[in-house]
Design an enzyme around this catalytic site. Structure first.
Site, PDB file in Angstrom:
ATOM      1  N   CYS A 188       2.045  -3.459  -1.115  1.00  0.00           N
ATOM      2  CA  CYS A 188       3.228  -2.598  -1.025  1.00  0.00           C
ATOM      3  C   CYS A 188       4.439  -3.513  -1.073  1.00  0.00           C
ATOM      4  O   CYS A 188       4.621  -4.336  -0.174  1.00  0.00           O
ATOM      5  CB  CYS A 188       3.209  -1.775   0.266  1.00  0.00           C
ATOM      6  SG  CYS A 188       4.708  -0.810   0.550  1.00  0.00           S
ATOM      7  N   CYS A 216       9.825   2.003  -4.508  1.00  0.00           N
ATOM      8  CA  CYS A 216       8.558   1.279  -4.532  1.00  0.00           C
ATOM      9  C   CYS A 216       8.824  -0.092  -5.143  1.00  0.00           C
ATOM     10  O   CYS A 216       9.146  -0.189  -6.334  1.00  0.00           O
ATOM     11  CB  CYS A 216       7.516   2.045  -5.345  1.00  0.00           C
ATOM     12  SG  CYS A 216       5.935   1.178  -5.507  1.00  0.00           S
TER      13      CYS A 216
END
Length: 292
Positions: free
Chosen positions: A230, A87
């Site tokens: 994101c 991530c």
């Protein structure tokens, strides 16, 4: 009952519940993670990050073998209780947590080494907050057709892997981007094994300003749904647009997401091209929660 002391953090609106577990003694179940990330009944987040020493988690052994400086491992879980390889926003918030809590020290210009399931990542502080060297990337997953709500016809996507899988879809206008309904997962044909994050992009206005490419993006994250940002998705979006634009496209990009802006930079190394992600990281509040 188990109680944990947590910190809530975010990177451009992509938010996380973080808690320190240096000795690796507090392994949460998928059900507990789902509850913590629930925005109505728990703390609420796109994902959970357990901050654990690499030597105290099985997945950390590979990080230490890759770089013995990777003392800390980012044990990241999606809000649906599934583990994730990587991530990009989470790594920045993870690094900020380590430094803020005094678990690591890093002077400007120094590198903080972080272990992840997608390998070791190097993090440095910069004027945008933090820069993460995301490592090498590759075209991966072909060009599946993508269907989404309020998208009139299926569009071709481009599969890109930046430590986790992505499919990037070009749209024709900002209006088309804004009216997308991403409350349910886009459908990929053929399906991508184990799923993928799906990014929808349009060029900025202008597409290039002062030698820097500009992109707008929305994303549906595998295991989390639509999120305000994101980090790996922004990297994939910039790489896809550069790929479509051809050899004269820039290697520096600004990616605007609903939660703000991040920067992406592609650069050569001895092992091949790497890509870096820069952006802010914030810790917003802390508390103690008792798991059900």
């Amino acid at each position: 009952m188990t109680s944990i002391n947590f910190v809530k953090g975010h990177g451009t609106g992509n938010d996380f519940v973080l808690f320190a577990d240096p000795d690796g003694t507090t392994e949460l179940t998928p059900q507990e993670i789902v509850w913590l990330c629930d925005r109505n009944f728990g703390v609420g987040a796109d994902g959970l990050i357990r901050v654990v020493r690499s030597e105290n988690i099985i997945d950390g052994a590979q990080s230490l073998a890759e770089d013995e400086a990777a003392e800390w491992f980012m044990d990241y879980w999606n809000s649906d209780g599934s583990p994730s390889e990587m991530c990009g926003n989470g790594v920045r918030v993870f690094a900020h947590f380590l430094l803020t809590e005094g678990l690591a020290h890093n002077e400007p210009g120094e590198t903080l080494v972080v272990g992840t399931r997608a390998g070791v990542k190097d993090v440095q502080r910069n004027r945008n907050g933090y820069q993460v060297d995301m490592g090498r990337w590759k075209l991966d997953g072909g060009e599946p057709l993508v269907r989404a709500r309020d998208l009139d016809v299926a569009r071709p996507g481009l599969g890109i892997n930046v430590g986790n899988p992505h499919v990037v879809v070009a749209l024709s206008s900002v209006e088309e981007l804004e009216r997308l309904d991403l409350s349910s997962a886009p459908q990929l044909t053929p399906e991508v094994p184990h799923g993928a994050n799906v990014e929808f992009v349009v060029p900025g206005d202008p597409p290039v300003a002062d030698g820097v490419g500009q992109v707008r993006m929305r994303v549906h994250e595998r295991g989390s749904g639509e999120t305000l940002s994101c980090g790996t998705g922004a990297v994939a979006a910039a790489l896809a647009v550069r790929h479509w634009a051809g050899k004269n496209a820039p290697h520096h990009w600004r990616v605007d997401v609903p939660g703000g802006r991040v920067a992406v930079r592609m650069f050569p190394t001895e092992e091949g091209e790497h890509v870096a992600l820069s952006g802010p990281a914030e810790l917003v509040f802390r508390g103690t929660v008792t798991l059900p």
